[in-house]
Design a protein around this motif. Structure first.
Motif, PDB file in Angstrom:
ATOM      1  N   HIS A 192       0.830  -1.200   0.000  1.00  0.00           N
ATOM      2  CA  HIS A 192       0.000   0.000   0.000  1.00  0.00           C
ATOM      3  C   HIS A 192       0.866   1.253   0.000  1.00  0.00           C
ATOM      4  N   GLU A 298       3.397   7.793   2.006  1.00  0.00           N
ATOM      5  CA  GLU A 298       1.932   7.757   2.099  1.00  0.00           C
ATOM      6  C   GLU A 298       1.351   9.167   2.227  1.00  0.00           C
ATOM      7  N   ASN A 302      -1.259  10.790  -0.340  1.00  0.00           N
ATOM      8  CA  ASN A 302      -2.557  11.350   0.056  1.00  0.00           C
ATOM      9  C   ASN A 302      -2.693  12.800  -0.403  1.00  0.00           C
ATOM     10  N   ARG A 305      -3.248  12.919  -4.110  1.00  0.00           N
ATOM     11  CA  ARG A 305      -4.462  12.270  -4.579  1.00  0.00           C
ATOM     12  C   ARG A 305      -5.722  12.956  -4.055  1.00  0.00           C
ATOM     13  N   HIS A 306      -5.685  13.366  -2.772  1.00  0.00           N
ATOM     14  CA  HIS A 306      -6.926  13.845  -2.156  1.00  0.00           C
ATOM     15  C   HIS A 306      -7.025  15.364  -1.997  1.00  0.00           C
ATOM     16  N   GLY A 347      -4.248   4.042   4.813  1.00  0.00           N
ATOM     17  CA  GLY A 347      -3.118   4.964   4.865  1.00  0.00           C
ATOM     18  C   GLY A 347      -2.844   5.568   6.231  1.00  0.00           C
TER      19      GLY A 347
HETATM   20 MG   LIG Z   1      -4.011   7.057   1.551  1.00  0.00          MG
END
Ligand SMILES: [Mg+2]
Ligand SMILES: Nc1ncnc2c1ncn2[C@@H]1O[C@H](COP(=O)(O)OP(=O)(O)OP(=O)(O)O)[C@@H](O)[C@H]1O
Length: 381
Positions: A192, A298, A302, A305-306, A347
């Motif tokens: 991940h 991570e 994030n 991506r977010h 995450g």
């Molecule tokens: Mg994440």
């Protein structure tokens, strides 16, 4: 054949030694059954470990030939006297098992059992199985001697050892399952944190190349080189996760340089500006460096991506013997308390685990509209 106290003790002792040489639980059980039959001079001996469906998970016999065993047919179900030993945990010493009211008969090829001695195998209140003997060999021609109280006591010792063997086997099985579960979760986190992030960047870069290919082939070529680089890195990360290697770059370049390179790659792959600053950080214990790298990956992932932000800043600073990592973005932010700890979001959980796993601390500062900063402090050596 009868045993005086000393020869009886010697025989038990050698039976116990023989048991301790076996590691497979089935071998231990077989040794117990063989020893019981020999020590108590019986024609038949058996040990049954029940399953959850009214039958037996293991059934070990001695005194029956392979042909006889096949002819008897399927394993017994738990009824009659067997059930009495297992369900009531009560010893059964019978002069003639066939005359017992609980006797329900046996298959035609089953040997004829007469005198019978059976004991539950227990671990505290729990019955793990039953150990039983039949047809004591008898010096007298009329054959009517049966099992004695001494026999029951001796069989009791063997039943206790069977209990230890079965308990150990269970513990071993349980610890093996735990190890597999831990290994699976480690691998899930590793894949991940490292690999899925690389694949995400790779996808974006490939899309960019596709858009550029007609309009600006030269730039498309550059993007495609980037795709190749990212694919190679993902492959390395995957290999590292599977064989549990720490990322090679950490050993070769150190933490700060590794972070800097990864940030540069992300800066080129994404539209947001991604920067790195590092101040005076010395080498940290290997596990801490690895944890910092994974958390940074991570947090970056994030943010890209977010957050929808235009800037993502990564910094690494010395604090005492340790270091502080900060990953901040100017994006939409979120409420950390409302993130469901459901299976899909690994995450944040994974970052916390990694920080606490090396004696560190992780804080998430974020609010809707205010951007997000992830801070991780590790203690150093
Ligand atoms: Mg994440
Ligand atoms: N930098 C950020 N900006 C905005 N929202 C974020 C940021 N980081 C996390 N979030 C929000 O918190 C949620 C949980 O993040 P987390 O990393 O735990 O899971 P995920 O990214 O959704 O899935 P996974 O990491 O398992 O692939 C995200 O779905 C997102 O809504």
């Amino acid at each position: 054949m009868s045993h005086g106290p000393r020869s009886g003790l010697a025989a038990v002792s050698s039976a116990l030694l023989a048991m301790s040489r076996h590691l497979e639980v089935r071998d231990v059980l077989k040794t117990i059954v063989v020893s019981a039959r020999e020590l108590l001079d019986a024609q038949y001996a058996a040990l049954g470990v029940p399953d959850d469906h009214g039958g037996f998970a293991q059934f070990v016999v001695d005194g029956v030939s392979d042909e006889q065993w096949k002819a008897i047919g399927p394993l017994p179900r738990r009824h009659g006297i067997l059930a009495a030993m297992l369900d009531d945990a009560a010893p059964q010493r019978l002069a003639d098992v066939r005359r017992d009211p609980r006797f329900e008969g046996w298959p035609s090829a089953h040997p004829d059992l007469v005198d019978f001695l059976g004991l539950p195998i227990r671990d505290g209140d729990e019955v793990l199985g039953a150990l039983f003997l039949a047809n004591k060999n008898c010096p007298k021609p009329d054959g009517a001697c049966g099992f004695t109280e001494d026999d029951e006591e001796l069989l009791g010792i063997l039943a206790q050892h069977a209990a230890i063997a079965l308990t150990n086997a269970r513990l071993y099985e349980r610890s093996r399952e735990l190890t597999i579960a831990e290994e699976r979760s480690r691998l899930a986190h590793e894949l991940h944190d490292a690999v899925s992030q690389k694949l995400f960047s790779l996808r974006l870069t490939a899309q960019a190349a596709a858009r550029l290919v007609d309009r600006d082939p030269a730039r498309a070529k550059g993007e495609l080189q980037q795709v190749a680089e990212l694919a190679a890195e993902a492959a390395d990360e995957l290999r590292a996760a599977v064989v549990e290697l720490r990322p090679a770059a950490l050993d070769e370049d150190g933490l700060a340089a590794t972070l800097r390179t990864q940030v540069q790659v992300l800066d080129r792959a994404h539209s947001a500006r991604v920067t790195f600053t590092g101040h005076g950080v010395r080498a940290l214990p290997a596990a801490q460096e690895e944890a910092v790298l994974r958390v940074a990956q991570e947090a970056l992932h994030n943010a890209l991506r977010h957050s929808g932000g235009t800037h993502v800043d990564v910094s690494l600073e010395r604090r005492g013997n340790g270091a502080v990592l900060r990953v901040g973005d100017d994006g939409r932010g979120f409420d950390p308390h409302t993130v469901r700890r459901a299976g899909r979001h690994l995450g944040l959980v994974s970052m916390r685990d990694r920080a606490s796993g090396v004696g560190g601390r992780l804080t998430v500062e974020s609010a809707p509209g205010k951007g997000t900063t992830i801070e991780m402090e590790v203690p150093g050596g």
